[in-house]
Write an enzyme that holds these catalytic residues in place. Structure first.
Site, PDB file in Angstrom:
ATOM      1  N   GLY A   7     120.947  53.125  22.462  1.00 33.34           N
ATOM      2  CA  GLY A   7     120.508  54.422  22.642  1.00 33.34           C
ATOM      3  C   GLY A   7     120.016  55.320  21.394  1.00 33.34           C
ATOM      4  O   GLY A   7     119.013  54.775  21.061  1.00 33.34           O
ATOM      5  N   GLY A  10     119.104  53.265  18.062  1.00 38.38           N
ATOM      6  CA  GLY A  10     118.167  52.040  17.881  1.00 38.38           C
ATOM      7  C   GLY A  10     118.473  50.846  19.109  1.00 38.38           C
ATOM      8  O   GLY A  10     119.307  51.122  19.737  1.00 38.38           O
ATOM      9  N   ASP A  31     114.021  63.325  31.042  1.00 36.16           N
ATOM     10  CA  ASP A  31     114.881  62.667  32.017  1.00 36.16           C
ATOM     11  C   ASP A  31     115.055  60.989  31.545  1.00 36.16           C
ATOM     12  O   ASP A  31     113.928  60.551  31.327  1.00 36.16           O
ATOM     13  CB  ASP A  31     113.902  62.445  33.385  1.00 36.16           C
ATOM     14  N   GLY A  36     115.968  52.318  30.683  1.00 38.22           N
ATOM     15  CA  GLY A  36     116.219  50.958  30.452  1.00 38.22           C
ATOM     16  C   GLY A  36     115.413  50.092  31.049  1.00 38.22           C
ATOM     17  O   GLY A  36     115.039  48.967  30.773  1.00 38.22           O
ATOM     18  N   ASP A  37     115.191  50.422  32.454  1.00 37.29           N
ATOM     19  CA  ASP A  37     114.366  49.348  33.175  1.00 37.29           C
ATOM     20  C   ASP A  37     112.778  49.097  32.705  1.00 37.29           C
ATOM     21  O   ASP A  37     112.564  48.069  32.668  1.00 37.29           O
ATOM     22  CB  ASP A  37     114.120  49.775  34.685  1.00 37.29           C
ATOM     23  N   CYS A  68     110.980  58.587  28.946  1.00 33.32           N
ATOM     24  CA  CYS A  68     112.030  59.707  28.687  1.00 33.32           C
ATOM     25  C   CYS A  68     111.411  60.962  28.846  1.00 33.32           C
ATOM     26  O   CYS A  68     112.042  62.058  29.104  1.00 33.32           O
ATOM     27  CB  CYS A  68     113.011  59.618  27.757  1.00 33.32           C
ATOM     28  N   GLY A  72     111.554  61.479  36.725  1.00 33.25           N
ATOM     29  CA  GLY A  72     111.644  60.292  37.568  1.00 33.25           C
ATOM     30  C   GLY A  72     111.522  59.138  36.971  1.00 33.25           C
ATOM     31  O   GLY A  72     111.334  58.856  35.850  1.00 33.25           O
TER      32      GLY A  72
END
Length: 86
Positions: A7, A10, A31, A36-37, A68, A72
């Site tokens: 997160g 780092g 958002d 992660g994906d 981020c 969406g």
């Protein structure tokens, strides 16, 4: 190879004889859905295209930070990021 994301603290990539650390960029977070994906997908694509681990790691962090900043799970990425993985 082991990838550890932490997160705001780092992320790390450990591979035989190699370790990469990338700090988390400071961005205005809108958002985190898809971050992660996008990290995993861009890292895997970069590695499979022959990019060195450190560069692939840097790209993955850059792509997930960009995600981020938008709302969406499938935001539009700037062309310069898309061009980095061929």
């Amino acid at each position: 190879m082991l990838v550890l994301t932490c997160g705001v603290n780092g992320s790390y990539v450990f591979a035989p004889g190699e370790k990469s650390f990338q700090p988390t960029p400071h961005v205005d977070v809108v958002d985190t859905v898809g971050a992660g994906d996008s990290f995993t997908g861009s890292f895997a694509a970069a590695i499979l295209s022959g990019m060195p681990i450190t560069e692939a790691h840097r790209l993955a962090v850059e792509v997930s930070a960009c995600v981020c900043t938008q709302e969406g799970a499938m935001p539009q990425l700037p062309q310069e990021l898309l061009d980095k993985v061929k």
